[in-house]
Design a protein around this motif. Structure first.
Motif, PDB file in Angstrom:
ATOM      1  N   SER A  47       4.525  -2.936  10.052  1.00 64.55           N
ATOM      2  CA  SER A  47       5.262  -1.820   9.435  1.00 64.55           C
ATOM      3  C   SER A  47       4.639  -1.303   8.583  1.00 64.55           C
ATOM      4  N   PHE A  48       3.148  -1.821   7.728  1.00 70.42           N
ATOM      5  CA  PHE A  48       2.720  -0.961   6.636  1.00 70.42           C
ATOM      6  C   PHE A  48       1.914  -0.684   7.122  1.00 70.42           C
ATOM      7  N   TYR A  49       1.516   1.127   6.725  1.00 69.36           N
ATOM      8  CA  TYR A  49       0.738   2.209   6.433  1.00 69.36           C
ATOM      9  C   TYR A  49      -1.068   1.836   5.977  1.00 69.36           C
ATOM     10  N   ASN A  50      -1.894   2.538   7.335  1.00 70.13           N
ATOM     11  CA  ASN A  50      -2.977   3.051   6.208  1.00 70.13           C
ATOM     12  C   ASN A  50      -3.310   3.304   5.070  1.00 70.13           C
ATOM     13  N   VAL A  51      -2.366   4.770   5.542  1.00 66.73           N
ATOM     14  CA  VAL A  51      -1.708   5.718   4.017  1.00 66.73           C
ATOM     15  C   VAL A  51      -0.610   5.194   3.361  1.00 66.73           C
ATOM     16  N   SER A  52      -1.014   4.899   2.691  1.00 69.76           N
ATOM     17  CA  SER A  52       1.053   4.032   1.964  1.00 69.76           C
ATOM     18  C   SER A  52       1.254   5.057   0.208  1.00 69.76           C
ATOM     19  N   THR A  53       2.314   4.242  -0.057  1.00 67.96           N
ATOM     20  CA  THR A  53       2.328   5.261  -1.486  1.00 67.96           C
ATOM     21  C   THR A  53       1.537   4.188  -2.164  1.00 67.96           C
ATOM     22  N   ASN A  54       0.682   3.952  -1.993  1.00 66.78           N
ATOM     23  CA  ASN A  54       0.064   3.099  -2.925  1.00 66.78           C
ATOM     24  C   ASN A  54      -1.500   3.539  -3.105  1.00 66.78           C
ATOM     25  N   TYR A  55      -1.711   4.279  -1.653  1.00 66.62           N
ATOM     26  CA  TYR A  55      -3.342   4.931  -1.195  1.00 66.62           C
ATOM     27  C   TYR A  55      -3.031   6.316  -1.169  1.00 66.62           C
TER      28      TYR A  55
END
Length: 332
Positions: free
Chosen positions: A77-85
């Motif tokens: 459910s995580f993204y390849n463009v997340s709030t971390n990056y």
């Protein structure tokens, strides 16, 4: 080799043999579901505290504890463009700006579209074009004309791997050619899920820490976005636990860059097995080599305390009776 020396060696090996043969183990399965714990990082849902009571306690005859991940079920459910990056810090004409790419799963094409749109809305009244080479996989950034240049700053940008940025880089018009980023674009996203726990800390090591840390295990991302990541420890590999007693259990899930993963509020499950290895109750473990020596000395004194008995034994010169399994130690 003297007979007394033989006796000492045999007694020592015999004690080790008995102790090894009497080691027993007890295992406990612990099932964890993130919905049952206390969220420590909000809807990231990757730092969870489970308020157990007395999960495990060492006993007086406990030798050591081990832990193993039995199974893992984690939704992708995580993204390849997340709030971390997803932030890009840059300047145009000496003024500084921050571009934030909305979270989501991007291809190179959709990322380019979002970047170009965000840049045009940056408040500097300038435009630029981000493009990608099909042969090298590298992005190129080209300002719309030669009246300005763009500088993207490495330290303040979190999307460095996505862009292929390795240092502060200036992008000029260059006759419409622009400048190319140093590395290929990386939109693979998270490839490894590292499972940490302070309460269940082990002797494991990682290259990020360059030493021991709270790492329990690592799970490869073996599914596509929005599918289920499954892991099963078929070989039951164990890690030695350093904790003596376990009350609460904390679980932290991080990516390969040691950032807590954003699961966007979706829950996951992990099953653990903690095994306690103990000495059997009928065995008194030796504290150290002094105990072994004193124990052996006592037995030898009891056997040789009567000088007449000692002479008779020398006269008979009978072989010392030992287990057949240890006979090879006295064979010449």
């Amino acid at each position: 080799m003297s007979k007394r020396h033989n006796i000492f060696v045999l007694l020592f090996l015999k004690s080790i043999y008995i102790m090894n043969s009497e080691i027993v183990s007890k295992s406990k399965i612990i099932s964890l579901h993130s919905i049952d714990g206390e969220k420590q990082n909000g809807d990231f849902n990757s730092n969870i505290l489970f308020n157990f009571v007395d999960v495990i306690k060492r006993h007086s005859n406990t030798l050591y504890l081990t832990i193993a991940i039995q199974s893992v079920e984690i939704p992708y459910s995580f993204y390849n463009v997340s709030t971390n990056y997803n932030t890009i810090y840059y300047s145009v004409g000496g003024a500084f700006y921050t571009m934030t790419i909305p979270e989501g799963n991007y291809t190179a094409k959709t990322f380019i579209t979002e970047f170009n749109s965000q840049f045009a809305l940056g408040g500097h009244n300038k435009t630029a074009t981000l493009s990608i080479s099909k042969s090298t996989g590298k992005f190129t950034l080209t300002p719309s004309d030669d009246t300005f240049s763009i500088i993207i700053y490495y330290e303040q940008t979190t999307a460095t791997r996505i862009l292929g940025l390795n240092e502060n880089t200036t992008f000029n018009y260059n006759g419409g050619v622009g400048n190319t980023f140093s590395y290929p674009a990386n939109l693979l996203g998270t490839q490894k899920i590292k499972i940490f726990s302070n309460a269940l800390s082990c002797d494991n090591i990682s290259s990020f820490h360059l030493g021991s840390n709270d790492l329990i295990d690592v799970v490869s991302v073996n599914a596509s976005p929005f599918e289920l990541i499954n892991y099963s420890n078929t070989n039951i590999k164990e890690s030695h636990m350093t904790a003596n007693n376990v009350q609460q259990i904390d679980i932290v899930l991080k990516d390969e860059y040691n950032n807590e993963i954003d699961f966007n509020g979706i829950d996951w499950s992990i099953s653990l097995v903690i095994t306690e290895y103990l000495l059997g109750e009928n065995i008194r473990p030796f504290g150290d080599f002094d105990d072994i020596f004193l124990h052996t000395k006592k037995m030898m004194l009891q056997k040789y305390q009567n000088p007449l008995d000692q002479k008779k034994e020398k006269k008979k010169d009978e072989p010392f009776l030992i287990d057949k399994t240890l006979q090879f130690l006295t064979d010449s």
